[in-house]
Design a protein around this motif. Sequence first.
Motif, PDB file in Angstrom:
ATOM      1  N   LEU A  88       0.844  -1.186   0.000  1.00 21.37           N
ATOM      2  CA  LEU A  88       0.000   0.000   0.000  1.00 21.37           C
ATOM      3  C   LEU A  88       0.887   1.247   0.000  1.00 21.37           C
ATOM      4  CD1 LEU A  88      -2.324  -1.168   2.919  1.00 21.37           C
ATOM      5  CD2 LEU A  88      -2.815  -1.395   0.480  1.00 21.37           C
ATOM      6  N   GLY A  89       0.534   2.210  -0.833  1.00 23.80           N
ATOM      7  CA  GLY A  89       1.278   3.463  -0.866  1.00 23.80           C
ATOM      8  C   GLY A  89       0.492   4.537  -1.589  1.00 23.80           C
ATOM      9  N   ASN A  90       0.845   5.798  -1.323  1.00 26.57           N
ATOM     10  CA  ASN A  90       0.150   6.907  -1.987  1.00 26.57           C
ATOM     11  C   ASN A  90       1.106   7.875  -2.670  1.00 26.57           C
ATOM     12  OD1 ASN A  90       1.269   8.178   0.219  1.00 26.57           O
ATOM     13  ND2 ASN A  90      -0.679   8.509   1.278  1.00 26.57           N
ATOM     14  N   GLN A  91       2.355   7.418  -2.901  1.00 28.05           N
ATOM     15  CA  GLN A  91       3.339   8.246  -3.594  1.00 28.05           C
ATOM     16  C   GLN A  91       3.661   7.621  -4.945  1.00 28.05           C
ATOM     17  OE1 GLN A  91       6.766   9.054  -1.131  1.00 28.05           O
ATOM     18  NE2 GLN A  91       5.538   9.561   0.666  1.00 28.05           N
ATOM     19  N   VAL A  92       3.223   8.263  -6.016  1.00 36.79           N
ATOM     20  CA  VAL A  92       3.423   7.773  -7.382  1.00 36.79           C
ATOM     21  C   VAL A  92       4.234   8.804  -8.152  1.00 36.79           C
ATOM     22  CG1 VAL A  92       2.313   7.046  -9.522  1.00 36.79           C
ATOM     23  CG2 VAL A  92       1.266   6.477  -7.316  1.00 36.79           C
ATOM     24  N   HIS A  93       5.353   8.355  -8.785  1.00 36.87           N
ATOM     25  CA  HIS A  93       6.245   9.253  -9.517  1.00 36.87           C
ATOM     26  C   HIS A  93       6.297   8.875 -10.994  1.00 36.87           C
ATOM     27  CE1 HIS A  93       7.317  10.243  -5.470  1.00 36.87           C
ATOM     28  NE2 HIS A  93       8.121   9.210  -5.288  1.00 36.87           N
ATOM     29  N   GLN A  94       5.163   8.802 -11.653  1.00 37.61           N
ATOM     30  CA  GLN A  94       5.119   8.450 -13.071  1.00 37.61           C
ATOM     31  C   GLN A  94       4.669   9.686 -13.853  1.00 37.61           C
ATOM     32  OE1 GLN A  94       5.897   5.016 -13.789  1.00 37.61           O
ATOM     33  NE2 GLN A  94       6.287   5.831 -15.811  1.00 37.61           N
ATOM     34  N   ASP A  95       5.651  10.502 -14.283  1.00 38.38           N
ATOM     35  CA  ASP A  95       5.344  11.814 -14.850  1.00 38.38           C
ATOM     36  C   ASP A  95       4.515  11.738 -16.129  1.00 38.38           C
ATOM     37  OD1 ASP A  95       6.749  12.996 -12.794  1.00 38.38           O
ATOM     38  OD2 ASP A  95       8.626  13.119 -13.928  1.00 38.38           O
ATOM     39  N   SER A  96       4.747  10.710 -16.929  1.00 36.57           N
ATOM     40  CA  SER A  96       4.056  10.639 -18.219  1.00 36.57           C
ATOM     41  C   SER A  96       2.640  10.112 -18.113  1.00 36.57           C
ATOM     42  CB  SER A  96       4.845   9.738 -19.182  1.00 36.57           C
ATOM     43  OG  SER A  96       4.838   8.392 -18.723  1.00 36.57           O
ATOM     44  N   LEU A  97       2.239   9.662 -16.941  1.00 42.44           N
ATOM     45  CA  LEU A  97       0.973   8.956 -16.796  1.00 42.44           C
ATOM     46  C   LEU A  97      -0.210   9.813 -17.250  1.00 42.44           C
ATOM     47  CD1 LEU A  97       0.029   6.165 -15.710  1.00 42.44           C
ATOM     48  CD2 LEU A  97      -0.576   7.348 -13.594  1.00 42.44           C
ATOM     49  N   MET A  98      -0.965   9.308 -18.233  1.00 43.51           N
ATOM     50  CA  MET A  98      -2.179   9.942 -18.767  1.00 43.51           C
ATOM     51  C   MET A  98      -1.930  11.308 -19.386  1.00 43.51           C
ATOM     52  SD  MET A  98      -5.016   8.816 -15.890  1.00 43.51           S
ATOM     53  CE  MET A  98      -4.107   9.517 -14.504  1.00 43.51           C
ATOM     54  N   ALA A  99      -0.665  11.615 -19.728  1.00 41.84           N
ATOM     55  CA  ALA A  99      -0.354  12.925 -20.333  1.00 41.84           C
ATOM     56  C   ALA A  99      -1.068  13.110 -21.665  1.00 41.84           C
ATOM     57  CB  ALA A  99       1.153  13.060 -20.521  1.00 41.84           C
ATOM     58  N   ASN A 100      -1.343  12.022 -22.365  1.00 44.85           N
ATOM     59  CA  ASN A 100      -1.971  12.126 -23.687  1.00 44.85           C
ATOM     60  C   ASN A 100      -3.461  12.446 -23.630  1.00 44.85           C
ATOM     61  OD1 ASN A 100      -2.337   9.510 -22.541  1.00 44.85           O
ATOM     62  ND2 ASN A 100      -3.048   8.756 -24.535  1.00 44.85           N
ATOM     63  N   ILE A 101      -4.089  12.310 -22.444  1.00 46.50           N
ATOM     64  CA  ILE A 101      -5.533  12.579 -22.363  1.00 46.50           C
ATOM     65  C   ILE A 101      -5.854  13.736 -21.419  1.00 46.50           C
ATOM     66  CG2 ILE A 101      -6.247  10.250 -23.021  1.00 46.50           C
ATOM     67  CD1 ILE A 101      -6.523   9.549 -20.081  1.00 46.50           C
ATOM     68  N   LYS A 102      -4.831  14.428 -20.942  1.00 52.79           N
ATOM     69  CA  LYS A 102      -5.061  15.595 -20.094  1.00 52.79           C
ATOM     70  C   LYS A 102      -5.199  16.847 -20.949  1.00 52.79           C
ATOM     71  CE  LYS A 102      -2.651  13.845 -15.992  1.00 52.79           C
ATOM     72  NZ  LYS A 102      -1.524  14.044 -15.047  1.00 52.79           N
ATOM     73  N   ASP A 103      -6.004  17.785 -20.468  1.00 57.43           N
ATOM     74  CA  ASP A 103      -6.140  19.041 -21.205  1.00 57.43           C
ATOM     75  C   ASP A 103      -5.022  20.003 -20.812  1.00 57.43           C
ATOM     76  OD1 ASP A 103      -6.788  20.131 -18.741  1.00 57.43           O
ATOM     77  OD2 ASP A 103      -8.924  20.295 -19.151  1.00 57.43           O
ATOM     78  N   HIS A 104      -5.111  21.260 -21.297  1.00 57.86           N
ATOM     79  CA  HIS A 104      -4.044  22.230 -21.080  1.00 57.86           C
ATOM     80  C   HIS A 104      -3.874  22.609 -19.603  1.00 57.86           C
ATOM     81  CE1 HIS A 104      -7.670  24.710 -21.280  1.00 57.86           C
ATOM     82  NE2 HIS A 104      -6.994  25.642 -20.624  1.00 57.86           N
ATOM     83  N   THR A 105      -4.870  22.293 -18.785  1.00 53.00           N
ATOM     84  CA  THR A 105      -4.777  22.590 -17.355  1.00 53.00           C
ATOM     85  C   THR A 105      -4.231  21.398 -16.556  1.00 53.00           C
ATOM     86  OG1 THR A 105      -7.030  21.828 -16.826  1.00 53.00           O
ATOM     87  CG2 THR A 105      -6.767  24.129 -17.582  1.00 53.00           C
ATOM     88  N   GLY A 106      -3.960  20.280 -17.244  1.00 51.31           N
ATOM     89  CA  GLY A 106      -3.459  19.093 -16.568  1.00 51.31           C
ATOM     90  C   GLY A 106      -4.534  18.251 -15.940  1.00 51.31           C
ATOM     91  N   HIS A 107      -5.792  18.386 -16.390  1.00 44.54           N
ATOM     92  CA  HIS A 107      -6.911  17.633 -15.844  1.00 44.54           C
ATOM     93  C   HIS A 107      -7.542  16.747 -16.912  1.00 44.54           C
ATOM     94  CE1 HIS A 107      -6.505  20.974 -12.988  1.00 44.54           C
ATOM     95  NE2 HIS A 107      -7.087  20.190 -12.098  1.00 44.54           N
ATOM     96  N   LEU A 108      -8.414  15.834 -16.462  1.00 40.70           N
ATOM     97  CA  LEU A 108      -9.216  15.003 -17.350  1.00 40.70           C
ATOM     98  C   LEU A 108     -10.659  15.473 -17.307  1.00 40.70           C
ATOM     99  CD1 LEU A 108      -7.867  11.414 -16.540  1.00 40.70           C
ATOM    100  CD2 LEU A 108      -7.035  13.051 -18.230  1.00 40.70           C
ATOM    101  N   MET A 109     -11.386  15.184 -18.389  1.00 45.51           N
ATOM    102  CA  MET A 109     -12.769  15.615 -18.513  1.00 45.51           C
ATOM    103  C   MET A 109     -13.718  14.452 -18.217  1.00 45.51           C
ATOM    104  SD  MET A 109     -14.151  18.624 -19.346  1.00 45.51           S
ATOM    105  CE  MET A 109     -13.042  19.375 -20.535  1.00 45.51           C
ATOM    106  N   THR A 110     -14.706  14.685 -17.373  1.00 45.43           N
ATOM    107  CA  THR A 110     -15.708  13.673 -17.062  1.00 45.43           C
ATOM    108  C   THR A 110     -16.853  13.730 -18.071  1.00 45.43           C
ATOM    109  OG1 THR A 110     -16.971  15.125 -15.600  1.00 45.43           O
ATOM    110  CG2 THR A 110     -15.153  13.874 -14.617  1.00 45.43           C
ATOM    111  N   ASP A 111     -17.803  12.810 -17.935  1.00 49.12           N
ATOM    112  CA  ASP A 111     -18.944  12.765 -18.851  1.00 49.12           C
ATOM    113  C   ASP A 111     -19.773  14.048 -18.804  1.00 49.12           C
ATOM    114  OD1 ASP A 111     -18.484  10.187 -19.853  1.00 49.12           O
ATOM    115  OD2 ASP A 111     -19.418   9.269 -18.100  1.00 49.12           O
ATOM    116  N   ASP A 112     -19.827  14.682 -17.639  1.00 51.81           N
ATOM    117  CA  ASP A 112     -20.646  15.890 -17.522  1.00 51.81           C
ATOM    118  C   ASP A 112     -19.865  17.176 -17.788  1.00 51.81           C
ATOM    119  OD1 ASP A 112     -19.058  16.173 -15.290  1.00 51.81           O
ATOM    120  OD2 ASP A 112     -20.696  15.986 -13.840  1.00 51.81           O
TER     121      ASP A 112
END
Length: 260
Positions: A88-112
């Motif tokens: 169990l841990g809460n420290q993740v250092h994967q910089d590229s993770l989901m970079a291809n689906i994030k918007d210009h603010t660094g977030h993901l968009m939900t259905d709404d």
Amino acid sequence: MKQFVLFAILCFISLGAFAQDDLFGKKTATDNTKPVVHHGWLIGANGNLDIPGGDMAKRFGLSYRVGPSVMYKTAKNWFFGVKGDFILGNQVHQDSLMANIKDHTGHLMTDDGSRVNPGLSERGYMIGISAGKLFNTSKKNADNGIMVLATAGFIQHKIRIISNGNSIPEIRGDYVKGYDRLTNGMFVEGYAGYAFFGRDGLLNFNLGIDIAAGFTQGRRDYLFDVMRPDNQSRVDILFGLRGTWYIPMFKHKSDEYMFE
């Protein structure tokens, strides 16, 4: 890392205060008979505080392990058994993770249409077969001393992505497998610490340090964010401070197993 090593050394020094001459009140300071080595089953609850090394440190930070163990202690202070740990841990250092689906603010968009930043954590498990030896350090207490254990088995870990109630299309269902970095393989682990069994039967534990090395490989066919298969070999290392609380079921001359 220096603070961790210092803390581990201090723990070993403080354990000397727990050493007692009498295990279950059956021997006295004037009793010259050889102390009895108890043998039987030990049911344990394990806990680890781990610092990663090798390839593990490139992906995760400080983590924890908890899990059960079942050991058999022989009349010559050998140990054999199995153990399992949840990672169990809460420290993740994967910089590229989901970079291809994030918007210009660094977030993901939900259905709404809301912008969210999914939570990330480390999850995994280890299961293995253990064997070792206790080297008695007390003339009056045959069950207490330095314990050395070796374990070999299977390790698996991945990045857990918390997707806000499955409301993000790009990581919904099986799509999340293209980002979670599932990794597994074989591991070996060495442990050294102090084992103590109290005369009241309640204070039974060991505390020490261990090093686990996993010889693993990425198991996903394709990673969407870096656009390649995830099949690279890895060496995942965990430096740990480990403690175990035991419930002993020692075998007596009556050949009956009893809780001590």
